[in-house]
Structure formats: structure tokens, C-alpha cells
Design an enzyme around this catalytic site. Structure first.
Site, mmCIF file in Angstrom:
data_model
loop_
_atom_site.group_PDB
_atom_site.id
_atom_site.type_symbol
_atom_site.label_atom_id
_atom_site.label_comp_id
_atom_site.label_asym_id
_atom_site.label_seq_id
_atom_site.Cartn_x
_atom_site.Cartn_y
_atom_site.Cartn_z
ATOM 1 C CE1 TYR A 142 -3.180 -2.844 0.070
ATOM 2 C CE2 TYR A 142 -3.921 -2.122 2.223
ATOM 3 C CZ TYR A 142 -4.045 -2.968 1.139
ATOM 4 O OH TYR A 142 -5.025 -3.920 1.130
ATOM 5 C CE LYS A 191 0.559 -17.754 -2.365
ATOM 6 N NZ LYS A 191 -0.285 -18.945 -2.191
ATOM 7 C CG ASP A 223 -2.889 -19.997 -0.243
ATOM 8 O OD1 ASP A 223 -2.092 -19.835 0.703
ATOM 9 O OD2 ASP A 223 -2.601 -20.669 -1.251
ATOM 10 C CG ASP A 247 -7.256 -3.974 3.971
ATOM 11 O OD1 ASP A 247 -8.254 -3.852 4.702
ATOM 12 O OD2 ASP A 247 -7.093 -3.321 2.919
ATOM 13 C CG ASP A 251 -12.585 -5.881 6.123
ATOM 14 O OD1 ASP A 251 -12.122 -5.351 7.149
ATOM 15 O OD2 ASP A 251 -13.089 -5.236 5.182
#
Ligand code: NAD
Length: 361
Positions: A142, A191, A223, A247, A251
Site C-alpha cells: 500500500y 506467502k 490462502d 486488511d 475483514d
């Protein structure tokens, strides 16, 4: 002891819910022998109306001079047409940057009384669950280089992720410390089978793990973590991960708990001073109607006691009062859903929590 708290009520339901949180903190202070002093500052839309900018310097200075910061929410339709850098939400990034907050703590806790509000199957959440997601807040993709260029197939866009050892170490340490205060289990999500930044992330986490032998540590690919969260959320205590993975996973986890009106958050940096706020917004649709669920703001106050002031017993008392009131069947409108329970107002819910807090002593 005396604590100075900067109070940024903000817009919409912000003033209603922070008032609830302040009353619960004051009551907790009275019960446990502490004094919490609140000093209000403008932020967001109300600051734009009063002085033409969403984050006045006086607010930043006030927060820097305080022991901690309690925030409601900012924004609303009145300010939606302003350009991006003058919108109320701009103040959120500004205050986080000004206070040097790089760690975002987001608990996703399902109170057993609210099992019916979770989308998960009843047998998976029979005893609720209690997860703390520790998300890196100021680095990663980001904040990396981005842009457009001419590529193999013509115009293309790119974003880049980079993480330094220093950035990984400081978020990792925050996560291990949080795990030490909870059930001492930490999962680091990355990852590393694909991304170089994740390989450095994992290597750095492993080095840190050697300093925390009491914490049961493991790695998960992102994942798999996304899958495990819905397969069996009870397996998690603390999860630490990068900005983007955090992020998305936070959620996902928040949805498993039912209502957005229940979820608190903390943003922390190197000092004890943190910024504590509900994860929801200013809810303009219900603002001023005494309908808001005050629990996210009240639990944000409890997080402040735990993480900024080290007042764990006091934080436990607030969380347990919330649990008691939910067990007694009190629900604000957002928690009622299709059931035939009569909802209580924001002030009534707060009064019940204050009552449960006193009875616990
Ligand atoms: P929102 O979180 O404000 O509201 C989404 C829905 O959830 C609404 O139906 C609302 O009534 C409900 N809701 C939210 N909090 C609740 C509570 N405590 N009790 C009961 N119901 C609750 O999100 P939105 O509608 O997308 O955004 C509204 C405004 O808030 C926008 O201006 C947005 O930019 C801003 N916002 C601010 C923050 C923040 O201050 N941290 C975060 C998100 C959105």
C-alpha cells in the site's frame, strides 16, 4: 493513577458512542482507583466546519501531549463532495502518521450469546472464538512504488511490495508481546512459497520466535489462513501479518462475529500512546437517533486500558460486563436481526453495561 486521554468524538454516531465509552472508563476508574481525564479535540467533518481542515494542528498537538487517544468515527454525506485531501477521512491517515502508529490490533471476538449473528455453522462456534489480528499498518504494497508503464502487452500498471527487517521486527515484536498477554499462541501469515518479501518476513519472525520460547509459533500461507478462519476460527489466538493480508483477513474475521457495531481496534507505535477506535464508520443513517451500538467504542476503551496503560484487570472487567449484558439478552437494533427481541437504545445498553460493571465488584 491519573491518565490524560485525548477525546476525538468525530462525526455521526461518534459523539454518542464515545460518550458511552467515556462513562464506562470513568466508572472503571472509580471502581479501581484511577482517574481518567478526557480533553476533547475536533477531527473530521466537525473540524472542517469549525476551522476549514479535517485535522487541525491543535488536535495533533493535543494527542501528542496525551497518554492515549480515543476516537469515535469521522465522515458523512455533508462532506462527501470535498476533494480527497480535504475530506474528513483524510484526518485518519494524518493522525496515525503524526502519532507514528504502525501496528493495528483488531480483535475478532464472538461472544457466545451472539452465536446466532455469525454466518458460521453453530457447532463450529459453540463456545465462541477470540482472535487478535496484528496487522502491519504503514508499509508493504500500500506504500510501495506504483505507476503505469509500457509493458509487453502495452499499457500496464504496477504496485510494489517491500519490507525491511526493521519493519518486520517491530510488528513481529508487537505480535509476540500481544500473544504473551493472551494465550501465547501466534500464527504468522505470509506467502513465502511465492513472494520474496514473505521469505524475509518468515525468516525474521523465526529469529524473533527464539526470544519468545513461551509462545507457540507457527507459519501459515495466506490462502490457507483464509480457509482456516472459516473452517475453524477457534484454532487461532493471535495472527500477525502484512498490511494487505491483514486488511483482507481482518475483514473476513470481523464478519464471523456478527455485527460491525461490536468490533474495537487499536493502533500502536513505539510509545505507549495508542489510538483506539471502533472499526465501524460514522453511520450517518442512524446518527442522533440513539440507536447506535456502543459496544465497539466501549471495547476500544478496554483495549486502551490493556495496551496503553497495562490495566489488564480493569480491561477484563469491562469485557466481562459486556458479556454479562449480552448473556442477559440486551441487544441494540443491529444485533436483533430477524428475532423478536425488543432492541434497547444506545444509552440503555450503556446503562446496562455500567450496571454490570458495578455488580461485578
Ligand atoms: P459505517 O460503518 O458507518 O456504516 C455501515 C452500516 O453499519 C450502516 O448501516 C450503519 O448504520 C451500521 N453501523 C455502523 N456502526 C454501527 C453501530 N455502532 N451500531 C449500529 N449500527 C452501526 O460505514 P459507511 O456507511 O460505509 O460509512 C459512513 C461514513 O463513515 C462515511 O463517511 C465513511 O467514509 C466513514 N467511515 C469512517 C471510518 C472511521 O472513522 N474510522 C471508518 C469507515 C467509514
Amino acid at each position: 493513577m491519573d491518565y490524560q486521554i485525548a477525546l476525538l468524538s468525530g462525526d455521526g454516531i461518534g459523539p454518542e458512542i464515545t460518550e458511552a465509552s467515556v462513562s464506562v472508563l470513568e466508572k472503571t476508574g472509580a471502581l479501581f482507583g484511577h482517574s481518567f481525564h478526557f480533553k476533547p479535540y475536533l477531527i473530521g467533518g466537525n473540524a472542517i466546519d469549525a476551522c476549514g481542515e479535517p485535522l487541525p494542528q491543535e488536535t495533533v498537538s493535543g494527542c501528542l501531549a496525551s497518554d492515549s487517544v480515543l476516537l469515535g468515527a469521522v465522515g458523512g454525506p455533508k462532506w462527501d463532495d470535498l476533494p480527497g485531501d480535504r475530506r474528513p477521512e483524510k484526518a485518519l491517515l494524518g493522525i496515525r502518521a503524526a502519532l507514528g502508529l504502525y501496528t493495528n490490533l483488531r480483535p475478532a471476538k464472538l461472544f457466545p450469546a451472539l452465536r446466532g449473528a455469525s454466518p458460521l455453522r453453530a457447532d463450529l462456534i459453540a463456545n465462541g472464538f477470540d482472535i487478535l489480528i496484528v496487522r502491519e499498518l504503514t508499509g508493504g504494497i500500500y506504500f510501495g512504488d506504483r505507476g503505469y508503464r509500457n509493458g509487453r502487452y502495452g499499457e500496464e500498471a504496477f504496485d510494489t511490495e517491500s519490507y525491511s527487517v526493521t519493519e518486520i521486527e517491530r510488528i513481529g515484536r508487537a505480535a509476540f508481546e500481544a500473544a504473551m498477554q493472551r494465550n501465547r499462541r501466534l500464527v504468522s501469515v505470509d506467502k513465502a512459497n511465492v513472494l520474496e518479501t514473505s521469505r524475509l518476513w518468515r525468516k525474521t519472525m523465526h529469529m524473533l520466535a527464539e526470544s519468545y520460547p513461551e509462545v507457540q509459533y507457527r507459519d501459515l500461507f495466506v490462502d490457507n489462513a483464509a480457509m482456516q478462519l472459516v473452517r475453524d476460527p477457534r484454532q487461532f489466538d493471535v495472527i500477525v501479518t502484512s498490511n494487505m493480508f491483514g486488511d483482507i483477513l481482518s475483514d473476513e474475521a470481523s464478519q464471523l462475529t456478527g455485527s460491525i457495531g461490536m468490533l474495537a481496534s487499536a493502533s500502536l507505535g513505539d510509545s505507549k500512546r495508542g489510538l483506539y477506535e471502533p472499526i465501524h464508520g460514522s453511520a450517518p443513517d442512524i446518527a442522533g437517533k440513539n440507536l447506535a451500538n456502543p459496544v465497539a467504542a466501549i471495547l476500544s476503551g478496554a483495549m486502551m486500558l490493556r495496551y496503553s496503560f497495562g490495566l489488564n484487570r480493569e480491561a477484563d472487567a469491562i469485557e466481562s460486563a459486556v458479556n454479562t449484558v449480552l448473556e442477559q439478552g440486551f441487544r441494540t437494533a443491529d444485533l436483533v436481526g430477524v428475532s423478536c427481541i425488543e432492541p434497547v437504545s444506545c444509552t440503555e445498553m450503556t446503562a446496562q453495561i455500567l450496571n454490570a460493571l458495578s455488580s461485578a465488584e
